[in-house]
Design a protein around this motif. Sequence first.
Motif, short mmCIF file in Angstrom:
data_model
loop_
_atom_site.label_atom_id
_atom_site.label_comp_id
_atom_site.label_asym_id
_atom_site.label_seq_id
_atom_site.Cartn_x
_atom_site.Cartn_y
_atom_site.Cartn_z
N LEU A 12 0.83 -1.20 0.00
CA LEU A 12 0.00 0.00 0.00
C LEU A 12 0.87 1.25 0.00
N LEU A 13 1.90 1.26 0.80
CA LEU A 13 2.81 2.39 0.86
C LEU A 13 3.53 2.59 -0.48
N ALA A 14 3.97 1.51 -1.11
CA ALA A 14 4.63 1.59 -2.42
C ALA A 14 3.67 2.16 -3.47
N ALA A 15 2.42 1.71 -3.44
CA ALA A 15 1.42 2.22 -4.39
C ALA A 15 1.19 3.71 -4.18
N LEU A 16 1.13 4.14 -2.93
CA LEU A 16 0.94 5.57 -2.64
C LEU A 16 2.12 6.40 -3.12
N VAL A 17 3.32 5.88 -2.99
CA VAL A 17 4.51 6.59 -3.47
C VAL A 17 4.48 6.73 -4.98
N VAL A 18 4.12 5.66 -5.68
CA VAL A 18 4.05 5.71 -7.15
C VAL A 18 2.98 6.70 -7.61
N VAL A 19 1.81 6.67 -6.99
CA VAL A 19 0.74 7.61 -7.36
C VAL A 19 1.18 9.05 -7.06
N GLY A 20 1.83 9.26 -5.93
CA GLY A 20 2.31 10.59 -5.58
C GLY A 20 3.34 11.12 -6.56
N LEU A 21 4.30 10.26 -6.95
CA LEU A 21 5.30 10.67 -7.94
C LEU A 21 4.66 10.99 -9.29
N ARG A 27 1.78 17.45 -12.50
CA ARG A 27 1.65 18.86 -12.09
C ARG A 27 2.83 19.69 -12.61
N ALA A 28 4.03 19.15 -12.50
CA ALA A 28 5.21 19.87 -12.97
C ALA A 28 5.14 20.11 -14.48
N LEU A 29 4.72 19.11 -15.24
CA LEU A 29 4.64 19.26 -16.69
C LEU A 29 3.54 20.24 -17.10
N GLY A 53 -2.01 13.37 -23.11
CA GLY A 53 -0.66 13.85 -22.85
C GLY A 53 -0.59 15.34 -22.69
N ILE A 54 0.62 15.79 -22.48
CA ILE A 54 0.91 17.22 -22.34
C ILE A 54 2.04 17.54 -23.30
N ALA A 55 1.81 18.54 -24.14
CA ALA A 55 2.83 18.99 -25.08
C ALA A 55 3.45 20.28 -24.55
N ILE A 62 8.63 20.48 -30.39
CA ILE A 62 7.55 20.26 -29.42
C ILE A 62 7.82 18.91 -28.78
N ASP A 63 7.83 18.88 -27.47
CA ASP A 63 7.98 17.63 -26.72
C ASP A 63 6.60 17.23 -26.21
N TRP A 64 6.31 15.93 -26.24
CA TRP A 64 5.01 15.43 -25.81
C TRP A 64 5.22 14.30 -24.81
N TRP A 65 4.60 14.43 -23.64
CA TRP A 65 4.68 13.42 -22.58
C TRP A 65 3.32 12.77 -22.40
N ARG A 66 3.32 11.47 -22.15
CA ARG A 66 2.09 10.78 -21.77
C ARG A 66 1.67 11.27 -20.39
N SER A 67 0.36 11.43 -20.21
CA SER A 67 -0.12 11.88 -18.90
C SER A 67 0.13 10.83 -17.82
N TRP A 68 -0.14 9.59 -18.11
CA TRP A 68 -0.04 8.53 -17.10
C TRP A 68 1.21 7.72 -17.32
N SER A 69 2.31 8.27 -16.85
CA SER A 69 3.62 7.64 -16.96
C SER A 69 4.50 8.20 -15.86
N LEU A 70 5.57 7.52 -15.54
CA LEU A 70 6.53 8.04 -14.57
C LEU A 70 7.80 8.56 -15.23
N SER A 71 7.87 8.45 -16.56
CA SER A 71 9.05 8.87 -17.29
C SER A 71 9.18 10.39 -17.30
N TRP A 72 10.40 10.89 -17.07
CA TRP A 72 10.67 12.31 -17.14
C TRP A 72 11.12 12.72 -18.55
N ARG A 73 11.25 11.74 -19.44
CA ARG A 73 11.61 12.03 -20.84
C ARG A 73 10.34 12.05 -21.69
#
Length: 140
Positions: A12-21, A27-29, A53-55, A62-73
Amino acid sequence: MTLPAWIALGLLLAALVVVGLGALRLRALSHRVGSFECGARPAGVENASWTLGIAHYGVGRIDWWRSWSLSWRPARTWARHDLSIIGREPFTGADARPDTYLVRCRYHGQEFQLTMARAAYEGLASWLEAAPPGRRDVVV
């Protein structure tokens, strides 16, 4: 506490950390200057699903990121001089928001589709039209 309870608590704690990250990344993107919401999918592929996603405008790209991913690239990067808009129309999908466009694009000979708000489309078209001299064919 028993061992299974500790394991469940750890998971549960690991899942909360992943969702938080993931939430922090999203939010940052989305709060960067020059960012806009943009769905993407390949053109001509029957039953292709949209990926949210967010462009973000970069210098000449133009860089495009998937919304539901943990990748910073970014998942995709489109260079300004190779990207062209080949058409647009109002988006009429099942969950379409009012004032949303379906934008057909071409990059290195491959076509794909984007969905975006009207203001985001106007920004994209202006950004492409403001390309250096010699690139007048990038917007239809």
